[in-house]
Design a protein around this motif. Sequence first.
Motif, PDB file in Angstrom:
ATOM      1  N   ILE A  83       0.884  -1.293  -0.092  1.00 39.65           N
ATOM      2  CA  ILE A  83      -0.351  -0.006   0.057  1.00 39.65           C
ATOM      3  C   ILE A  83       0.701   1.097   0.112  1.00 39.65           C
ATOM      4  CG2 ILE A  83      -1.411   1.417   1.815  1.00 39.65           C
ATOM      5  CD1 ILE A  83      -3.030  -0.989   2.093  1.00 39.65           C
ATOM      6  N   VAL A  84       1.918   1.208   0.514  1.00 35.82           N
ATOM      7  CA  VAL A  84       2.630   2.536   0.728  1.00 35.82           C
ATOM      8  C   VAL A  84       3.431   2.891  -0.557  1.00 35.82           C
ATOM      9  CG1 VAL A  84       4.648   3.617   2.175  1.00 35.82           C
ATOM     10  CG2 VAL A  84       3.097   2.043   3.430  1.00 35.82           C
ATOM     11  N   PRO A  85       3.902   2.207  -1.291  1.00 34.03           N
ATOM     12  CA  PRO A  85       4.359   2.510  -2.482  1.00 34.03           C
ATOM     13  C   PRO A  85       3.266   2.890  -3.466  1.00 34.03           C
ATOM     14  CG  PRO A  85       5.550   0.726  -1.796  1.00 34.03           C
ATOM     15  CD  PRO A  85       4.567   0.697  -0.906  1.00 34.03           C
ATOM     16  N   TYR A  86       2.095   2.058  -3.287  1.00 36.32           N
ATOM     17  CA  TYR A  86       1.072   2.185  -4.087  1.00 36.32           C
ATOM     18  C   TYR A  86       0.389   3.441  -4.052  1.00 36.32           C
ATOM     19  CZ  TYR A  86      -3.497   1.001  -6.060  1.00 36.32           C
ATOM     20  OH  TYR A  86      -4.650   1.131  -6.808  1.00 36.32           O
ATOM     21  N   GLN A  87       0.362   4.200  -2.503  1.00 30.98           N
ATOM     22  CA  GLN A  87      -0.260   5.523  -2.722  1.00 30.98           C
ATOM     23  C   GLN A  87       1.030   6.362  -3.414  1.00 30.98           C
ATOM     24  OE1 GLN A  87      -2.536   7.012  -1.149  1.00 30.98           O
ATOM     25  NE2 GLN A  87      -3.505   5.558   0.096  1.00 30.98           N
ATOM     26  N   ALA A  88       2.051   6.076  -3.550  1.00 34.13           N
ATOM     27  CA  ALA A  88       2.804   6.757  -4.440  1.00 34.13           C
ATOM     28  C   ALA A  88       2.854   6.417  -5.965  1.00 34.13           C
ATOM     29  CB  ALA A  88       4.478   6.919  -3.963  1.00 34.13           C
ATOM     30  N   GLY A  89       2.070   5.884  -6.085  1.00 32.95           N
ATOM     31  CA  GLY A  89       1.859   5.398  -7.590  1.00 32.95           C
ATOM     32  C   GLY A  89       2.635   4.271  -8.125  1.00 32.95           C
ATOM     33  N   LEU A  90       3.335   3.592  -7.115  1.00 27.76           N
ATOM     34  CA  LEU A  90       4.351   2.737  -7.715  1.00 27.76           C
ATOM     35  C   LEU A  90       3.896   1.359  -6.965  1.00 27.76           C
ATOM     36  CD1 LEU A  90       7.515   4.827  -6.497  1.00 27.76           C
ATOM     37  CD2 LEU A  90       6.378   4.726  -8.677  1.00 27.76           C
ATOM     38  N   TRP A  91       4.348   0.243  -7.801  1.00 29.22           N
ATOM     39  CA  TRP A  91       3.948  -1.024  -7.414  1.00 29.22           C
ATOM     40  C   TRP A  91       5.095  -1.980  -6.919  1.00 29.22           C
ATOM     41  CZ3 TRP A  91      -0.768  -3.720  -9.275  1.00 29.22           C
ATOM     42  CH2 TRP A  91      -1.896  -2.692  -9.340  1.00 29.22           C
ATOM     43  N   ASN A  92       4.904  -2.316  -5.706  1.00 31.21           N
ATOM     44  CA  ASN A  92       6.006  -3.052  -5.005  1.00 31.21           C
ATOM     45  C   ASN A  92       5.359  -4.674  -5.192  1.00 31.21           C
ATOM     46  OD1 ASN A  92       7.752  -4.255  -3.225  1.00 31.21           O
ATOM     47  ND2 ASN A  92       7.071  -3.629  -1.255  1.00 31.21           N
ATOM     48  N   ILE A  93       5.976  -5.449  -6.024  1.00 27.80           N
ATOM     49  CA  ILE A  93       5.580  -6.730  -6.146  1.00 27.80           C
ATOM     50  C   ILE A  93       6.688  -7.779  -5.200  1.00 27.80           C
ATOM     51  CG2 ILE A  93       5.293  -8.403  -8.114  1.00 27.80           C
ATOM     52  CD1 ILE A  93       3.428  -6.098  -8.086  1.00 27.80           C
ATOM     53  N   GLY A  94       7.729  -7.041  -4.496  1.00 30.76           N
ATOM     54  CA  GLY A  94       8.786  -7.458  -4.019  1.00 30.76           C
ATOM     55  C   GLY A  94       8.650  -7.877  -2.506  1.00 30.76           C
ATOM     56  N   MET A  95       7.273  -7.864  -2.192  1.00 32.42           N
ATOM     57  CA  MET A  95       7.261  -8.263  -0.496  1.00 32.42           C
ATOM     58  C   MET A  95       8.081  -9.531  -0.175  1.00 32.42           C
ATOM     59  SD  MET A  95       4.370  -6.545  -1.916  1.00 32.42           S
ATOM     60  CE  MET A  95       2.728  -7.861  -1.865  1.00 32.42           C
ATOM     61  N   THR A  96       7.777 -10.487  -1.134  1.00 38.38           N
ATOM     62  CA  THR A  96       8.280 -11.749  -1.024  1.00 38.38           C
ATOM     63  C   THR A  96       9.873 -11.603  -0.795  1.00 38.38           C
ATOM     64  OG1 THR A  96       6.720 -12.801  -2.438  1.00 38.38           O
ATOM     65  CG2 THR A  96       8.400 -14.138  -1.948  1.00 38.38           C
ATOM     66  N   GLY A  97      10.428 -11.159  -1.433  1.00 40.76           N
ATOM     67  CA  GLY A  97      12.064 -11.060  -1.277  1.00 40.76           C
ATOM     68  C   GLY A  97      12.311 -10.194  -0.021  1.00 40.76           C
ATOM     69  N   GLN A  98      11.489  -9.242   0.114  1.00 37.44           N
ATOM     70  CA  GLN A  98      11.873  -8.443   1.319  1.00 37.44           C
ATOM     71  C   GLN A  98      11.746  -9.119   2.564  1.00 37.44           C
ATOM     72  OE1 GLN A  98       9.291  -5.118   0.034  1.00 37.44           O
ATOM     73  NE2 GLN A  98      10.333  -5.261  -2.070  1.00 37.44           N
ATOM     74  N   LEU A  99      10.500  -9.945   2.629  1.00 34.59           N
ATOM     75  CA  LEU A  99      10.343 -10.659   3.920  1.00 34.59           C
ATOM     76  C   LEU A  99      11.270 -11.588   4.249  1.00 34.59           C
ATOM     77  CD1 LEU A  99       8.697 -13.443   4.203  1.00 34.59           C
ATOM     78  CD2 LEU A  99       7.180 -12.311   2.771  1.00 34.59           C
TER      79      LEU A  99
END
Lengths: 377, 518
Positions: A83-99
């Motif tokens: 959500i946080v990047p999404y509010q800036a119009g950016l898509w984080n598809i990397g939650m997997t790697g980050q976690l």
Amino acid sequence: MRLGALEVKLQPRASLPGWKAALISVLAIVVALLLFSVLFVLARVSPLEAYREIISYAFFNRFGLPLSISRGIFLLLCTYAFIVPYQAGLWNIGMTGQLYLGSLAVYAVVLALGGKANPSAAYPAGLIIPLLMLAAMAAGAAYAGVAGFLKGKFNVNEIVVTMLMNFIAFWLVSYTIKEGGPFMGGSGEGEGFKLPAALNAPLVAGVPFTAFLALALAVLLTFMFAKTKVGYEIRAYGKSPAAARYAGISGLRIPVLVFLIGGALAGLAGYHYFAAVPGVYKIPTNYGYFGDLAFYGIICGLIALGHPLPAIPVALLFGGLSVGGRFAQGKLHMNFGLDYALLGVLMITLVAFQFFYRYQIVVTRLEREPADVRVLR
Amino acid sequence: MQHETINGFQRGAPVLELRGITKRFPGVLANDRIDLEMRAGEIHAILGENGAGKTTLMKILYGMLQPDEGEIYIRGQRVKFHSPQDAIALGIGMVHQNRTLVAAHTVLENIVLGHPRAGRVLNLKRAGEEVAALCERYGFKVDLKASVWQLSEGEKQVVEILKALYRGARILILDEPTSALAPSETEKLLASIQAMANDELAIVPFITHKLPIVLATSHRVTVLRGGRVTARLDTANANERILAREMVGREVIFRLERATVERGAPVLQVEGLSALSNRGYLALRNVSFTVHEGEIFGIAGVSGNGQHELAEVLAGLRPAVGGRVLLDGKDITNASTLERWRLGMGYIPAERNEVGSIGDFSLVENTAMNYYFDPQYARRGIVDYKAMRRLTEEIIAHYKVVTPGPDVRARNLSGGNLQKVILGRVLARRPRVIIANLPTQGLDVGATEFVQNQLIEAKKAGAAVLLISEDLDEVLALSDRIAPIYEGAFMGILPGGEAEREHVGAMIAGTLPKDLVV
């Protein structure tokens, strides 16, 4: 479209009140469950009984409920990370790697403290547990920050970067916990070493304290977006980067910042599931399963229209259904991945129903045409 | 064959009639019993300010909206449109303001695209011949093989017209046909419109402003205000004053009073400034000038001569490749946009929808664009939205912004009202220097007058104003000094009060008049 004397039209909505969005989502869930009944019927299982099993285990069983909450909270943290990047119009598809990076950082710290060699040592948990959380958040943030920097500085597509970094992280985890890797557990069966018992996260009302932290974060994030200067900058950049630049908002700082925050939240999800949920307390062999589950953070974030508070029920529902689905699959002797199949159908239906976030169906009564009017068609 | 429904018009015979057209939207009476009659071979201009009901009427004519009351007749036969397809079938063509062309396709492909006769297999050769014949007939010059992205705005407009004609349109609705065009393109287009009218087409241009164009080309004018027809006259009997009065509902003064203010200290000093365009060539070449307190410095020029790059460099949105910029003696050449705001620069961008405002944000949030960083409105990282709201309400009241309230999203405001909000929030900072880039472009007469007066007021209050405009008359009327810009360089700097229109006109076209002593 005409039906007798009625004309049915789709019209774009001017605005969508929150309760209508909620109603649409509930409707979508009902439709998804109806659609999924077909699969139960084909497998010669009564849909009613199946749903009763799933829901009663997920939400009304004293073993199932804590599991549902732990998973739901994991999903919720991943949803924030989206959500946080999404509010800036950016898509984080990397939650997997980050976690994954977050959980690696946790066990790196534990390893450095000698927790692998001496699992029964006494640790000052009040000091070390916050340290573990910070390490997880820092690692997730740093990993995601790469994508934010590349986006802000060189306009490299953040979806591609975060997505590809997932694969690197996946194999990094594999390297560390398997075949002699530094975090390999004593059994040598391809799982990480166990967290020393002294460092197990405290439970509050039977669930890890991180659950309450995650709920508090929803309030904090909502406040950030609605009231703070940085929240304003993020939203302005998200709606129009060109207008944000005009307003003096840095086109480098915002992408970096939202990915740092997002990555930190995903890292926290890694801490939560692999170091705070009872019965886990290690990086398990099936860590890939949770990496895949993290992707549902995207869906939860989209259904919640990018808002943290509505994400709570959505994430808890998804977490519960994945737990209940897995249970019912075993109990009813079904031979397919009931949990992911159910989540998949739910996801497709909810996304399809998003159409009604933007459009509404309007039915009007057609007037009878006067006889002398030339009506075409 | 394609003209069968509408052929056989006699010049001057009514081809299209609207009787008592009424259209209501929630809370708005957009069209109130409008009567209108178009004749073959006539150019019938529909004039009106933003919000006068022009767009609604146009959509009804084209079948995009259905009227609540009233009747439409084509050649005396009552008709009812359910969609634009019905209107097209009866020979009505619409040329949109927002182009609907596919950029990657060629001109010819765009014209043929979606044509009912195109079928499944395109016969581009035959279509090309037919379109070429249309071009010759009406004097259009456009390369049919060129891709649309290569075309100028004027050429795109021509493609839209050809598309409508090729589909058999005999009644052409033009939405703001000249708003995006350079003066030379405008002349060419108007000549073609005349040629089409001579060929018995009925032409219906909808125009917000540019009264001279209406007077020069149309045969009859219908003026709308507040959803009603306020005047219906032969152009021969009209003049600018009458049309403006009917449109705005009060007398409009065309001669702005040039306020003489004691010129003060230099505020904005620009020395040898150069910058690159988006495509990487030198768009601004070695420009030097100074703007003082209480002065309007006007830059006149045709679009694309470096004035846009100049504005962006000054606002900190584009890097300079040479030269320097001083604000009150402080070098700000490499300062960030935010520093410039803090040092007292105010920038009114040309792109009010894309840069100057955020369509999805409320007016309060839009006002915050120039205040979220201001200690007066944001303490300890928390934006004081209550104070922002008060400021927005003040702007709405003071500038007479037409809006249901400060919480409305910016995209729901008309161009003029949005510009008032942008102007208001920039001026409320009391900037030392105001850079106004095309501040009145696309605005109607009333809003234009308002914006111009606000700039004069700011000048009187001691601000240095840099006015960049493509409207020669505006620059001449407002500026204390005028710099015509051509291919990125100033052709000279003229005193505003004495500059001859012809001289400035020649200089923005790149020629130095012989009899001019600079």
